[in-house]
Write a protein that holds these residues in place. Structure first.
Motif, PDB file in Angstrom:
ATOM      1  N   VAL A  17       0.826  -1.209   0.000  1.00 16.36           N
ATOM      2  CA  VAL A  17       0.000   0.000   0.000  1.00 16.36           C
ATOM      3  C   VAL A  17       0.860   1.258   0.000  1.00 16.36           C
ATOM      4  O   VAL A  17       0.598   2.198  -0.750  1.00 16.36           O
ATOM      5  CB  VAL A  17      -0.997  -0.011   1.182  1.00 16.36           C
ATOM      6  CG1 VAL A  17      -1.714   1.324   1.318  1.00 16.36           C
ATOM      7  CG2 VAL A  17      -2.008  -1.139   1.011  1.00 16.36           C
ATOM      8  N   GLN A  18       1.910   1.300   0.812  1.00 16.85           N
ATOM      9  CA  GLN A  18       2.740   2.501   0.871  1.00 16.85           C
ATOM     10  C   GLN A  18       3.450   2.755  -0.456  1.00 16.85           C
ATOM     11  O   GLN A  18       3.549   3.901  -0.905  1.00 16.85           O
ATOM     12  CB  GLN A  18       3.763   2.421   2.007  1.00 16.85           C
ATOM     13  CG  GLN A  18       4.505   3.736   2.224  1.00 16.85           C
ATOM     14  CD  GLN A  18       3.558   4.893   2.552  1.00 16.85           C
ATOM     15  OE1 GLN A  18       2.775   4.799   3.489  1.00 16.85           O
ATOM     16  NE2 GLN A  18       3.629   5.978   1.795  1.00 16.85           N
ATOM     17  N   ALA A  19       3.928   1.698  -1.105  1.00 14.88           N
ATOM     18  CA  ALA A  19       4.572   1.873  -2.417  1.00 14.88           C
ATOM     19  C   ALA A  19       3.570   2.428  -3.431  1.00 14.88           C
ATOM     20  O   ALA A  19       3.914   3.275  -4.260  1.00 14.88           O
ATOM     21  CB  ALA A  19       5.164   0.554  -2.906  1.00 14.88           C
ATOM     22  N   ALA A  20       2.318   1.962  -3.356  1.00 15.44           N
ATOM     23  CA  ALA A  20       1.287   2.460  -4.265  1.00 15.44           C
ATOM     24  C   ALA A  20       0.972   3.929  -3.981  1.00 15.44           C
ATOM     25  O   ALA A  20       0.834   4.734  -4.909  1.00 15.44           O
ATOM     26  CB  ALA A  20       0.024   1.605  -4.162  1.00 15.44           C
ATOM     27  N   ILE A  21       0.858   4.290  -2.693  1.00 14.59           N
ATOM     28  CA  ILE A  21       0.634   5.703  -2.330  1.00 14.59           C
ATOM     29  C   ILE A  21       1.749   6.557  -2.906  1.00 14.59           C
ATOM     30  O   ILE A  21       1.501   7.583  -3.556  1.00 14.59           O
ATOM     31  CB  ILE A  21       0.583   5.883  -0.793  1.00 14.59           C
ATOM     32  CG1 ILE A  21      -0.652   5.236  -0.197  1.00 14.59           C
ATOM     33  CG2 ILE A  21       0.628   7.376  -0.429  1.00 14.59           C
ATOM     34  CD1 ILE A  21      -0.604   5.123   1.334  1.00 14.59           C
ATOM     35  N   ASP A  22       2.985   6.141  -2.672  1.00 14.39           N
ATOM     36  CA  ASP A  22       4.138   6.911  -3.159  1.00 14.39           C
ATOM     37  C   ASP A  22       4.120   7.045  -4.678  1.00 14.39           C
ATOM     38  O   ASP A  22       4.358   8.126  -5.217  1.00 14.39           O
ATOM     39  CB  ASP A  22       5.448   6.258  -2.710  1.00 14.39           C
ATOM     40  CG  ASP A  22       5.631   6.278  -1.201  1.00 14.39           C
ATOM     41  OD1 ASP A  22       4.920   7.052  -0.505  1.00 14.39           O
ATOM     42  OD2 ASP A  22       6.474   5.504  -0.706  1.00 14.39           O
ATOM     43  N   PHE A  23       3.810   5.973  -5.376  1.00 15.64           N
ATOM     44  CA  PHE A  23       3.771   5.977  -6.839  1.00 15.64           C
ATOM     45  C   PHE A  23       2.741   6.975  -7.366  1.00 15.64           C
ATOM     46  O   PHE A  23       3.052   7.836  -8.184  1.00 15.64           O
ATOM     47  CB  PHE A  23       3.449   4.566  -7.342  1.00 15.64           C
ATOM     48  CG  PHE A  23       3.310   4.469  -8.836  1.00 15.64           C
ATOM     49  CD1 PHE A  23       4.424   4.313  -9.636  1.00 15.64           C
ATOM     50  CD2 PHE A  23       2.055   4.522  -9.428  1.00 15.64           C
ATOM     51  CE1 PHE A  23       4.287   4.218 -11.018  1.00 15.64           C
ATOM     52  CE2 PHE A  23       1.916   4.426 -10.802  1.00 15.64           C
ATOM     53  CZ  PHE A  23       3.036   4.277 -11.602  1.00 15.64           C
ATOM     54  N   GLY A  29       0.224  12.828  -9.773  1.00 14.96           N
ATOM     55  CA  GLY A  29      -0.578  13.968  -9.354  1.00 14.96           C
ATOM     56  C   GLY A  29      -1.761  13.667  -8.454  1.00 14.96           C
ATOM     57  O   GLY A  29      -2.646  14.511  -8.291  1.00 14.96           O
ATOM     58  N   PHE A  30      -1.810  12.481  -7.850  1.00 17.09           N
ATOM     59  CA  PHE A  30      -2.873  12.170  -6.897  1.00 17.09           C
ATOM     60  C   PHE A  30      -2.504  12.750  -5.534  1.00 17.09           C
ATOM     61  O   PHE A  30      -1.329  12.975  -5.242  1.00 17.09           O
ATOM     62  CB  PHE A  30      -3.039  10.649  -6.754  1.00 17.09           C
ATOM     63  CG  PHE A  30      -3.755   9.992  -7.896  1.00 17.09           C
ATOM     64  CD1 PHE A  30      -5.085   9.638  -7.792  1.00 17.09           C
ATOM     65  CD2 PHE A  30      -3.086   9.713  -9.089  1.00 17.09           C
ATOM     66  CE1 PHE A  30      -5.751   9.025  -8.846  1.00 17.09           C
ATOM     67  CE2 PHE A  30      -3.742   9.099 -10.146  1.00 17.09           C
ATOM     68  CZ  PHE A  30      -5.080   8.754 -10.026  1.00 17.09           C
ATOM     69  N   THR A  31      -3.514  12.977  -4.705  1.00 17.41           N
ATOM     70  CA  THR A  31      -3.275  13.387  -3.323  1.00 17.41           C
ATOM     71  C   THR A  31      -3.853  12.311  -2.402  1.00 17.41           C
ATOM     72  O   THR A  31      -4.869  11.683  -2.713  1.00 17.41           O
ATOM     73  CB  THR A  31      -3.925  14.746  -2.993  1.00 17.41           C
ATOM     74  OG1 THR A  31      -5.325  14.672  -3.253  1.00 17.41           O
ATOM     75  CG2 THR A  31      -3.323  15.862  -3.823  1.00 17.41           C
ATOM     76  N   LEU A  32      -3.195  12.121  -1.270  1.00 14.74           N
ATOM     77  CA  LEU A  32      -3.639  11.120  -0.310  1.00 14.74           C
ATOM     78  C   LEU A  32      -4.893  11.619   0.392  1.00 14.74           C
ATOM     79  O   LEU A  32      -4.917  12.726   0.930  1.00 14.74           O
ATOM     80  CB  LEU A  32      -2.529  10.851   0.715  1.00 14.74           C
ATOM     81  CG  LEU A  32      -2.841   9.827   1.797  1.00 14.74           C
ATOM     82  CD1 LEU A  32      -3.105   8.451   1.187  1.00 14.74           C
ATOM     83  CD2 LEU A  32      -1.687   9.762   2.786  1.00 14.74           C
ATOM     84  N   ASN A  33      -5.944  10.814   0.391  1.00 11.83           N
ATOM     85  CA  ASN A  33      -7.186  11.153   1.067  1.00 11.83           C
ATOM     86  C   ASN A  33      -7.206  10.528   2.456  1.00 11.83           C
ATOM     87  O   ASN A  33      -7.303  11.237   3.445  1.00 11.83           O
ATOM     88  CB  ASN A  33      -8.383  10.708   0.230  1.00 11.83           C
ATOM     89  CG  ASN A  33      -9.697  11.189   0.792  1.00 11.83           C
ATOM     90  OD1 ASN A  33      -9.823  12.331   1.210  1.00 11.83           O
ATOM     91  ND2 ASN A  33     -10.687  10.317   0.805  1.00 11.83           N
ATOM     92  N   THR A  34      -7.130   9.197   2.525  1.00 11.71           N
ATOM     93  CA  THR A  34      -7.062   8.506   3.815  1.00 11.71           C
ATOM     94  C   THR A  34      -6.074   7.353   3.700  1.00 11.71           C
ATOM     95  O   THR A  34      -5.844   6.826   2.619  1.00 11.71           O
ATOM     96  CB  THR A  34      -8.427   7.927   4.253  1.00 11.71           C
ATOM     97  OG1 THR A  34      -8.881   7.011   3.256  1.00 11.71           O
ATOM     98  CG2 THR A  34      -9.453   8.995   4.477  1.00 11.71           C
ATOM     99  N   SER A  35      -5.529   6.970   4.856  1.00 10.63           N
ATOM    100  CA  SER A  35      -4.609   5.847   4.858  1.00 10.63           C
ATOM    101  C   SER A  35      -4.800   5.026   6.125  1.00 10.63           C
ATOM    102  O   SER A  35      -4.856   5.565   7.225  1.00 10.63           O
ATOM    103  CB  SER A  35      -3.158   6.326   4.775  1.00 10.63           C
ATOM    104  OG  SER A  35      -2.272   5.224   4.863  1.00 10.63           O
ATOM    105  N   ALA A  36      -4.909   3.739   5.927  1.00  7.18           N
ATOM    106  CA  ALA A  36      -4.876   2.764   7.009  1.00  7.18           C
ATOM    107  C   ALA A  36      -3.832   1.717   6.610  1.00  7.18           C
ATOM    108  O   ALA A  36      -4.046   0.515   6.734  1.00  7.18           O
ATOM    109  CB  ALA A  36      -6.242   2.145   7.215  1.00  7.18           C
ATOM    110  N   ALA A  37      -2.721   2.219   6.055  1.00  5.72           N
ATOM    111  CA  ALA A  37      -1.645   1.331   5.598  1.00  5.72           C
ATOM    112  C   ALA A  37      -1.173   0.502   6.785  1.00  5.72           C
ATOM    113  O   ALA A  37      -1.166   0.999   7.916  1.00  5.72           O
ATOM    114  CB  ALA A  37      -0.510   2.156   5.012  1.00  5.72           C
ATOM    115  N   PRO A  38      -0.870  -0.762   6.573  1.00  8.24           N
ATOM    116  CA  PRO A  38      -0.629  -1.395   5.283  1.00  8.24           C
ATOM    117  C   PRO A  38      -1.864  -2.030   4.641  1.00  8.24           C
ATOM    118  O   PRO A  38      -1.751  -2.627   3.579  1.00  8.24           O
ATOM    119  CB  PRO A  38       0.387  -2.481   5.621  1.00  8.24           C
ATOM    120  CG  PRO A  38       0.007  -2.899   7.002  1.00  8.24           C
ATOM    121  CD  PRO A  38      -0.465  -1.631   7.676  1.00  8.24           C
TER     122      PRO A  38
END
Length: 126
Positions: A17-23, A29-38
């Motif tokens: 999940v974190q690698a996908a967020i970073d990518f 140009g995406f922005t992070l909305n919510t995260s419950a990684a992993p």
């Protein structure tokens, strides 16, 4: 108008999940909305909400066994103003593409894959 009327959601099953967020946030140009990684995160670009589901997410657990490890041919379609400039920028960032540029009556496109192998089509209209 409700949130569901303004945003289209696409779920991608990802290994990390974190690698996908970073990518998606660094390169597309995406922005992070919510995260419950992993387990899960969602990123947004305009009206597209991309649901990034790791193995511990409910979305991944609902996936039939025979399709769990096989990314499909479906893909997110992102419109860009200058395809050549985007290709150069992403190559400079160390990314590689899954196809060559394809031209057709509607425009030009190239395919890129996220860290889990999900496809992203970068498309420049004619």
């Amino acid at each position: 108008m409700s949130e569901s009327d303004r945003v289209a959601g696409v779920r991608y099953l990802v290994d990390d999940v974190q690698a996908a967020i970073d990518f998606y946030t660094t390169h597309l140009g995406f922005t992070l909305n919510t995260s419950a990684a992993p387990a899960f995160a969602d990123v947004i670009r305009g009206p597209l909400r991309l649901l990034l589901s790791g193995a511990a997410s409910s979305g991944a657990r609902a996936t039939p066994e025979d399709t769990a490890d096989t990314p499909g041919r479906n893909r997110v379609h992102l419109i860009v103003d200058d395809l050549d400039a985007e290709i150069a920028r992403l190559r400079d960032a160390g990314l590689s593409f899954r196809s060559d540029v394809v031209s057709g009556p509607g425009g030009r496109q190239i395919l890129l894959a996220d860290p889990a192998g999900n496809l992203i089509e970068l498309f420049q209209p004619a």
